[in-house]
Write an enzyme that holds these catalytic residues in place. Structure first.
Site, PDB file in Angstrom:
ATOM      1  N   ASP A  19      -7.483 -14.672 -18.695  1.00 30.10           N
ATOM      2  CA  ASP A  19      -8.142 -14.643 -17.810  1.00 30.10           C
ATOM      3  C   ASP A  19      -8.821 -15.492 -18.320  1.00 30.10           C
ATOM      4  O   ASP A  19      -9.291 -15.575 -19.371  1.00 30.10           O
ATOM      5  CB  ASP A  19      -8.467 -13.945 -16.485  1.00 30.10           C
TER       6      ASP A  19
ATOM      7  N   ASN B 233       0.660  -1.254  -0.155  1.00 28.79           N
ATOM      8  CA  ASN B 233       0.268  -0.068   0.536  1.00 28.79           C
ATOM      9  C   ASN B 233       1.048   0.934   0.346  1.00 28.79           C
ATOM     10  O   ASN B 233       1.581   1.894   0.972  1.00 28.79           O
ATOM     11  CB  ASN B 233      -1.105  -0.069   0.991  1.00 28.79           C
TER      12      ASN B 233
ATOM     13  N   GLU C 250      -5.186 -18.427 -19.901  1.00 29.45           N
ATOM     14  CA  GLU C 250      -5.596 -19.541 -18.757  1.00 29.45           C
ATOM     15  C   GLU C 250      -6.756 -21.084 -19.461  1.00 29.45           C
ATOM     16  O   GLU C 250      -7.283 -20.285 -19.317  1.00 29.45           O
ATOM     17  CB  GLU C 250      -6.316 -18.427 -17.470  1.00 29.45           C
TER      18      GLU C 250
HETATM   19 CA    CA Z   1      -3.755   2.840  -1.418  1.00 29.98          CA
END
Ligand code: CA
Length: 622
Positions: free
Chosen positions: A336, A144, A365
């Site tokens: 995907d 983060n 995939e």
């Molecule tokens: Ca953040």
């Protein structure tokens, strides 16, 4: 007033001046979106389809004020709020032009559209390849870097770190902050799970429910942050793969409230889930019932199944891919749920991209456990039905399956280390075995360390194998620090936060001081192997030859005119001494070796001593 206040006031004034014309423009146009939002000149395909969305836009006629751009056709669909315009831009020059929407002779809306100039050499870009090692990371769970974007007003889901399936706040800035860590570890390529907007009320962290195909989710950053990310990755000599999903969108996608036409998605009288049985596509005996449910069934209630047989949608999706490749300068795409959409349309998609970027790479995939089934999906496969997917790379799920079992079971005729030998023996099925993406685990399965009883020796063996055998290795984030899932094996825990990625984490595993001795052991092992592999052409492009495993020991060679590497895997729980005369077709030219992991010479190659559950990687010397 202080100078600071003066500056603030100036800012507010500038903001007002910016907003007012934009507001007037929006009022005037009545167009909510035109997608793609801009395009480029100089592609081989010089047609472009614009999807125009705005109230009753279908009742207008279209005129262009540029001699280099001509309207080939304007097409209406069921919903009058959509208009599809196909333009010929073969003779267009980069720049802006006006699209004028008329009612009779009266102008109702004018929209300024931009054609950009492509960067020189854009078509010649090389995709990721066997010289690369891919690091798979989930942005919400990696780091983060910007707590101010954790919660964005108006978006359906907020941060909740206590909820394992909730958003945890990781973002693009968090990735940027740890690029040097990844480069030093020896990673060359990042596969970041989807960053596009996922404005869904729950499980939005994983990003597989797209709600806007042209917009990075504001909780990760914005489009410019994504472009900047690509740039700093490239600046470090690394590559970036974008994760895309065309099988389904998110139920919160903006078009779900006002679909262009009922056949935009595959509708069922009542909710019908796909069977997830990819084998039905290749199975010559599959019933129509099973085939239909697999392809047209929904992946989840919150993931409406897109109908790629709708030509407007298919063109939209193809252009969306090319837009991101060109805009961000991508080095690859991971598609995907590759086998779930209509396969003829996926082939058209792959062909369109490879026509513009012939040396690009795309990995799909296709989650199937047999080499024969998987081989069907790789480009240039000689399939009996004539199908060519135009998909250059596939994930090696059969190898993943073998790696799950081989170090955990007793040696037998076809168990134990024999499984790896058997998997590679079936490479005759593939059109291009070296373009298989190999892995021990990923974000959808239990972490490898967990499945191996947290035995670091087995973990090292798996990594040694994927990093020295054929293929393009992919490593799941946290593997280098032996991240575990814990007792709850749900997806949320498999995708745990990387320790050190959050300011309040007690541990910072991004630094050696923050790692435990066993974590540093794994980290060093991978770092040594990855950095050695980076420059070893014999591993990237050399040939492969192996010997039938005997007494739980598997030996193979990578070789070229210049170099030979010998790999010996001892899957026994005891130390073994190996007589090597059987390998004379390789060893006759060499007298000593260099142990890649210890960095020490091996004086004699005639007998080799191998610790229990270990891999010896030797560069052979004359
Ligand atoms: Ca953040």
């Amino acid at each position: 007033m202080t100078p600071i206040l003066n500056r603030s006031m100036r800012r507010i004034l500038i903001l007002f001046l910016m907003i007012i014309p934009a507001f007037l423009h929006a009022q005037e146009t009545g167009i909510e979106r035109i997608e793609p939002p801009f395009w480029w000149t100089g592609f081989k395909n010089n047609r472009i389809q614009l999807m125009v969305y705005g109230k009753n836009i279908a009742s207008t006629q279209v005129k262009i004020d540029n001699v280099g751009v001509s309207v080939i056709k304007t097409e209406k669909v069921t919903n009058p709020n959509y208009l599809f315009i196909t333009l010929d831009i073969a003779t267009a020059r980069p720049g802006k032009f006006n699209i004028i929407f008329l009612k009779g002779k009266e102008k109702t809306v004018t929209y300024s559209y931009e054609l950009k100039a492509r960067k020189p050499g854009s078509s010649a870009r090389k995709g990721f390849n066997p010289s690369d090692v891919i690091y798979l990371l989930m942005p919400d769970r990696f780091a983060n870097g910007d707590t101010t974007n954790d919660n964005v007003p108006g978006m359906a889901e907020s941060v909740n770190r206590k909820f394992t399936d909730g958003r945890h706040g990781g973002d693009i800035r968090g990735i940027v902050q740890h690029l040097d860590y990844l480069r030093d570890l020896g990673i060359t390529t990042l596969w970041i799970t989807p960053l596009l907007e996922n404005d869904q009320p729950i499980y939005s962290y994983h990003g597989y429910s797209t709600t806007d195909y042209y917009k990075i989710d504001p909780r990760f950053g914005n489009n410019q942050d994504y472009i900047d990310l690509a740039e700093v990755i490239h600046h470090r000599g690394m590559k970036m793969i974008m994760d895309m999903i065309f099988n389904h969108c998110g139920s919160g996608h903006w078009w779900m409230k006002d679909l262009p036409s009922p056949d935009w998605i595959n509708e069922w009288p009542e909710f019908t889930r796909t069977s997830y049985r990819a084998g039905t596509v290749t199975d010559p005996y599959a019933s129509k019932h099973d085939s239909t449910i697999y392809v047209k069934g929904w992946f989840d209630k919150t993931m409406p199944d897109l109908n790629q047989h709708n030509p407007f949608l298919m063109t939209y999706l193809i252009q969306n891919s090319i837009w991101w490749v060109e805009y961000a300068g991508l080095d690859g795409i991971r598609q995907d749920t590759y086998a779930y959409p209509f396969k003829d349309m996926m082939a058209e998609w792959g062909k369109a991209i490879l026509t513009e970027y012939p040396d690009f790479n795309i990995v799909g995939e296709c989650w199937v456990n047999y080499p024969a089934t998987l081989a069907y999906w790789q480009k240039d496969s000689r399939n009996r039905d004539g199908y060519d997917s135009w998909l250059p790379a596939v994930f090696d799920f059969p190898l993943y399956d073998a790696l799950q079992k081989c170090f955990n079971e007793p040696e037998g005729w076809n168990t134990g280390i024999m499984r790896l030998y058997e998997i590679l023996s079936q490479d005759f099925s593939y059109s291009n075995p070296s373009n298989l993406v190999t892995f021990a685990d990923n974000h959808d399965v239990n972490r490898y360390f967990d499945t191996q009883g947290e035995d670091i020796r087995k973990m090292k063996m798996a990594m040694a194998f994927v990093l020295t055998a054929r293929g393009i290795p992919q490593i799941f984030y946290g593997t280098e620090i032996l991240l575990t899932t814990g007792d709850d094996k749900g997806h949320g825990n498999i995708r745990k936060d990387f320790p050190g990625g959050w300011y309040d984490n007690a541990q910072n595993a991004f630094t050696s001081a923050g790692r435990t001795p066993i974590e540093n052991d794994m980290f060093s092992y991978l770092k040594t192997l990855l950095n050695w592999r980076k420059t070893k052409e014999v591993i990237h492009t050399g040939k492969f030859r192996h010997f039938i495993p005997s007494d739980g020991i598997y030996t193979y060679f990578r070789y070229s005119a210049k170099e030979t590497v010998m790999v010996v895997m001892n899957n026994n729980d005891t130390e073994k001494t190996l007589e090597t005369s059987r390998f004379n077709e390789f060893l006759k030219d060499f007298s000593t070796g260099w142990d890649v992991i210890t960095g020490k010479p091996v004086a004699k190659l005639t007998r080799l001593t191998l610790p229990a559950k270990s891999t010896l990687i030797l560069e052979l010397k004359q």
